[in-house]
Design an enzyme around this catalytic site. Structure first.
Site, PDB file in Angstrom:
ATOM      1  N   HIS B 123       0.856  -1.183   0.000  1.00  0.00           N
ATOM      2  CA  HIS B 123       0.000   0.000   0.000  1.00  0.00           C
ATOM      3  C   HIS B 123       0.890   1.230   0.000  1.00  0.00           C
ATOM      4  O   HIS B 123       1.732   1.412   0.872  1.00  0.00           O
ATOM      5  CB  HIS B 123      -0.924   0.006   1.226  1.00  0.00           C
ATOM      6  CG  HIS B 123      -2.019  -1.004   1.145  1.00  0.00           C
ATOM      7  ND1 HIS B 123      -2.451  -1.748   2.224  1.00  0.00           N
ATOM      8  CD2 HIS B 123      -2.791  -1.385   0.093  1.00  0.00           C
ATOM      9  CE1 HIS B 123      -3.434  -2.558   1.834  1.00  0.00           C
ATOM     10  NE2 HIS B 123      -3.654  -2.355   0.552  1.00  0.00           N
ATOM     11  N   GLU B 126       1.845   3.786   3.009  1.00  0.00           N
ATOM     12  CA  GLU B 126       2.327   3.263   4.287  1.00  0.00           C
ATOM     13  C   GLU B 126       3.849   3.298   4.329  1.00  0.00           C
ATOM     14  O   GLU B 126       4.531   2.260   4.315  1.00  0.00           O
ATOM     15  CB  GLU B 126       1.742   1.854   4.492  1.00  0.00           C
ATOM     16  CG  GLU B 126       0.202   1.930   4.528  1.00  0.00           C
ATOM     17  CD  GLU B 126      -0.521   0.586   4.448  1.00  0.00           C
ATOM     18  OE1 GLU B 126       0.132  -0.469   4.549  1.00  0.00           O
ATOM     19  OE2 GLU B 126      -1.756   0.611   4.272  1.00  0.00           O
ATOM     20  N   ARG B 183      -3.292   4.826  -1.955  1.00  0.00           N
ATOM     21  CA  ARG B 183      -3.137   3.492  -1.372  1.00  0.00           C
ATOM     22  C   ARG B 183      -2.932   2.396  -2.431  1.00  0.00           C
ATOM     23  O   ARG B 183      -2.172   1.441  -2.210  1.00  0.00           O
ATOM     24  CB  ARG B 183      -4.397   3.190  -0.561  1.00  0.00           C
ATOM     25  CG  ARG B 183      -4.600   1.755  -0.098  1.00  0.00           C
ATOM     26  CD  ARG B 183      -5.915   1.669   0.660  1.00  0.00           C
ATOM     27  NE  ARG B 183      -6.407   0.311   0.854  1.00  0.00           N
ATOM     28  CZ  ARG B 183      -6.126  -0.430   1.940  1.00  0.00           C
ATOM     29  NH1 ARG B 183      -5.352   0.042   2.888  1.00  0.00           N
ATOM     30  NH2 ARG B 183      -6.615  -1.663   2.046  1.00  0.00           N
ATOM     31  N   HIS B 254       2.823  -3.557   6.641  1.00  0.00           N
ATOM     32  CA  HIS B 254       1.892  -2.458   6.403  1.00  0.00           C
ATOM     33  C   HIS B 254       1.959  -1.458   7.548  1.00  0.00           C
ATOM     34  O   HIS B 254       2.611  -1.678   8.552  1.00  0.00           O
ATOM     35  CB  HIS B 254       0.451  -2.987   6.381  1.00  0.00           C
ATOM     36  CG  HIS B 254       0.115  -3.904   5.246  1.00  0.00           C
ATOM     37  ND1 HIS B 254      -0.879  -3.625   4.334  1.00  0.00           N
ATOM     38  CD2 HIS B 254       0.618  -5.096   4.881  1.00  0.00           C
ATOM     39  CE1 HIS B 254      -0.962  -4.620   3.461  1.00  0.00           C
ATOM     40  NE2 HIS B 254      -0.078  -5.531   3.775  1.00  0.00           N
ATOM     41  N   GLU B 328       1.065  -4.735  10.961  1.00  0.00           N
ATOM     42  CA  GLU B 328       0.595  -3.360  10.861  1.00  0.00           C
ATOM     43  C   GLU B 328       1.408  -2.566  11.884  1.00  0.00           C
ATOM     44  O   GLU B 328       1.252  -2.750  13.089  1.00  0.00           O
ATOM     45  CB  GLU B 328      -0.903  -3.260  11.177  1.00  0.00           C
ATOM     46  CG  GLU B 328      -1.807  -3.987  10.180  1.00  0.00           C
ATOM     47  CD  GLU B 328      -2.103  -3.149   8.936  1.00  0.00           C
ATOM     48  OE1 GLU B 328      -1.580  -2.013   8.831  1.00  0.00           O
ATOM     49  OE2 GLU B 328      -2.846  -3.639   8.059  1.00  0.00           O
TER      50      GLU B 328
END
Lengths: 278, 397
Positions: B123, B126, B183, B254, B328
């Site tokens: 993405h 990020e 994104r 991410h 994440e």
């Protein structure tokens, strides 16, 4: 049937029953039926607790936020769901990284009508109000006495940097955004302010300072970026108030009926009789 | 950079305090006697002076880099580490750019080794993710000689690290402030729709299009006109798919949210090794939390975040790669994807510890038939790795 598991202290036990996904009930009065059911214990690390805590966070900021006080939940400790989510979470004042103790909140999502904003009740154990009066007064006087109107843009910038003089206006944008995010939240959203495109101080004749903000919000669930224009006022005595708010839709998102163009949020709240209380 | 000036070493030490902060398990500089401190400083000074000028030490890992700088860095990593680092172009983006990984591992005469896959920046917005891939490579190379476990793992395994998977999207986010929060990929829209880009992490052949996606090409979770419509997703699918027998672990990086996500994205589908994935994941988030006190949570995506389908993590598990996780990284919403550069180091330090726990477990299970995650062992490893990290970070100044 639900399995209610007892949570001791800060230890979490995983729920054994699968989570029931949130859905708008088609049967009227379902809220009443659900109110009679026992409390379903939520895993504090799972998303229903996280999303409810985020709503409580927005609520706290609308009540207590300022250019020098911006609040965030730092960890959900305990959560339960009936019609409403009941949760305990630790609160942090983010501009100073200060722990504010434990809060308990009830967040009521209106499943029957997603356009109704959630209702929040919240009490916190620690001294809720941070002592920011000196800084607020200082900023207020500086702006009142300045010869030109202040403005700023691109906060934070691409690498996450914020000029120290802009920081209070970043916090102010965050707090003002909380009014919108509180209104726009439901069980399927997790909203944060992502970016301030720009803000401009406006001329005022009264004691309140006024600002126009162009803000981007981020919804974690849809991953969408939402553009809002806000007109807000602030003074140390008056606190933060959003006077006007307008959503800037791109054509392709026009079908999102629940996000409405709104004006006069403060007046609307007064007319409805504000049901939220602390 | 003034490598060999005593004053700089002392200044740096004073600023760093040379203590390991966080969970209270640290060691404070003041614990050493003054003689001990002097000796330690001398040792550090000697290490500083002896440090070579290699790119892994001189590159600014605590800043975000545009794509050309990352590509140049990759090139230098290969040139400066023969027999340890190689690279390969394994695909082409929609806008015809190379998709490249670094292969880190001791070259065993061309023998196909077991491997671990890591990709970052699927993405575009990020940015901390590509920063972490670069950090990860740096850490593994710096520890190759100093950390026995890392040395063993680099002998037995190859690490395929893709610093930027969605190159088109990443470059797009660098254009200006209005593109920063892009994104998706940058492919052209289908005929009936007008917006570019597909969410690459909804485009994989894993229950594609079933849940947690949008069919509207203008939305940020648009899964594409069909599975693997995107060349970036195809590139990973082909390379990893051809080696699924050798690849022990699939990690995809991410931001944000501070989560470690396990398969699967569907709320009623469970991986057969769910318990093991959870156990290892819990050890990983404990390790991450102990570095700087930041809370990370582990679980499936439907539990912690939202249901989804077509993710690369799910696809990797489905083709039989036993360990598949989505990291994440920071934060929880204050800065979101625009994590400030002064948080790059702490975010990468804690992410490295999490990755390390998973990688070590996967390696030891394959090569020593060991599946315990002993608390003592982990603490010792943590202490060693943090000490090594502190030293190596200081060398970077």
């Amino acid at each position: 049937a639900h399995t209610v598991l007892y949570i001791t202290g800060l230890q979490f036990v995983l729920k054994l029953t699968p989570h029931t996904p949130a859905a708008s009930p088609s049967v009227p009065g379902q809220e009443d039926i659900q109110a009679a059911m026992p409390v379903e214990e939520l895993d504090p690390s799972h998303y229903p607790a996280t999303r409810a805590a985020k709503v409580a966070e927005h609520f706290i900021n609308t009540r207590y936020g300022s250019p020098f006080a911006w609040f965030g939940s730092s960890g959900v400790k305990k959560a339960g769901l009936e019609v409403r989510a009941k949760l305990h979470f630790t609160l942090k004042e983010m501009t100073r990284n200060q722990d504010m103790g434990l809060c308990s909140a009830e967040v009521l999502f209106h499943r029957a009508d997603e356009r109704k904003p959630p209702q929040v009740q919240c009490t916190c154990s620690g001294a809720f109000q941070v002592n920011t009066s000196a800084e607020e007064e200082d900023l207020y006087q500086r702006l009142r006495n300045a010869t030109s109107l202040l403005s700023g843009s691109d906060i934070p910038n691409s690498v996450g940097h914020i000029d120290p003089e802009m920081a209070p206006f970043w916090h102010l944008g965050g707090v003002a955004s909380s009014f919108i995010m509180l209104r726009e939240s439901n069980e399927s959203t997790l909203l944060n302010m992502a970016h301030i495109d720009n803000f401009t101080q406006m001329e005022t004749k009264d004691a309140q300072l006024m600002f126009q903000y162009d803000i981007l919000l981020h919804d974690m669930v849809s991953q969408e970026i939402l553009k809002w224009k806000l007109l807000l006022s602030w003074s140390p005595d008056g606190g933060v108030k959003v006077l006007e708010a307008e959503w800037d839709p791109k054509c392709r998102s026009c079908e999102r009926a629940h996000l409405t163009v709104t004006t006069g949020i403060a007046a609307e709240q007064e007319m409805k009789g504000d049901n939220n209380n602390v | 950079m003034k490598w060999c000036h005593v004053r700089d070493v002392l200044d740096f030490n004073r600023h760093r305090g040379f203590f390991i902060d966080g969970a209270g398990d640290g060691v404070k500089f003041s614990m050493f006697s003054s003689a001990g401190r002097a000796l330690l400083l001398l040792l550090l000074l000697l290490l500083d002076c002896a440090a070579d000028r290699s790119t892994e030490r001189n590159y600014e890992y605590t800043k975000y880099h545009p794509m050309p700088e990352i590509s140049a860095w990759m090139q230098q990593m290969v040139e400066e580490n023969p027999g340890l680092v190689s690279s390969e172009v394994y695909g082409t983006t929609y806008e015809r750019r190379d998709i490249m990984f670094l292969k880190i591992g001791v070259d065993q005469d061309g023998v196909q080794k077991k491997a671990i896959w890591m990709d970052c920046g699927i993405h575009a917005r990020e940015w901390i993710a590509p920063a972490f891939c670069q950090w990860f490579v740096k850490e593994m190379l710096l520890r190759y000689k100093t950390d026995k476990k890392v040395g063993e793992m680099l002998n037995n395994l190859d690490f395929y690290v893709t610093p930027v998977l969605n190159v088109d999207g990443y470059m797009y986010t660098w254009i200006n402030e209005s593109t920063r929060l892009w994104r998706k990929s940058r492919s052209s829209p289908p005929e009936s729709c007008s917006c570019p880009g597909v969410d690459l992490n909804r485009n994989f052949y894993a229950n594609w299009g079933m849940i947690g996606v949008s069919r509207n090409c203008c939305d940020n979770t648009y899964c594409g006109a069909k599975a693997l419509s995107e060349p970036e997703a195809r590139a990973v699918t082909e390379f990893v798919g051809n080696r699924s027998g050798e690849i022990l672990c699939y990690l995809t990086i991410h931001s944000a949210g501070q989560l470690l996500l396990m398969p699967y994205g569907h709320p009623q589908i469970w991986a057969p090794n769910y318990d093991e994935l959870m156990r290892v994941g819990q050890a990983a988030v404990r390790a991450m939390g102990s570095v700087h006190g930041m809370e990370y949570r582990v679980g499936t995506s439907p539990d912690l975040l939202y249901p989804n389908s077509g993710s690369s993590r799910d696809w990797a598990r489905l083709i039989g790669i036993p360990f598949s996780y989505t990291f994440e990284l920071r934060d929880k919403g204050q800065f979101g994807h625009k994590l400030p550069e002064d948080q790059i180091q702490p975010a990468c330090e804690e992410a490295f510890e999490g990755a390390r726990v998973i990688i070590t477990y996967v390696h030891d299970k394959a090569f020593h038939n060991r599946t315990d995650i002993g608390a003592a062992g982990m603490a010792a490893a943590l202490w060693t790795s943090m000490l090594a990290s502190c030293l190596t970070t200081m060398l970077l100044v």
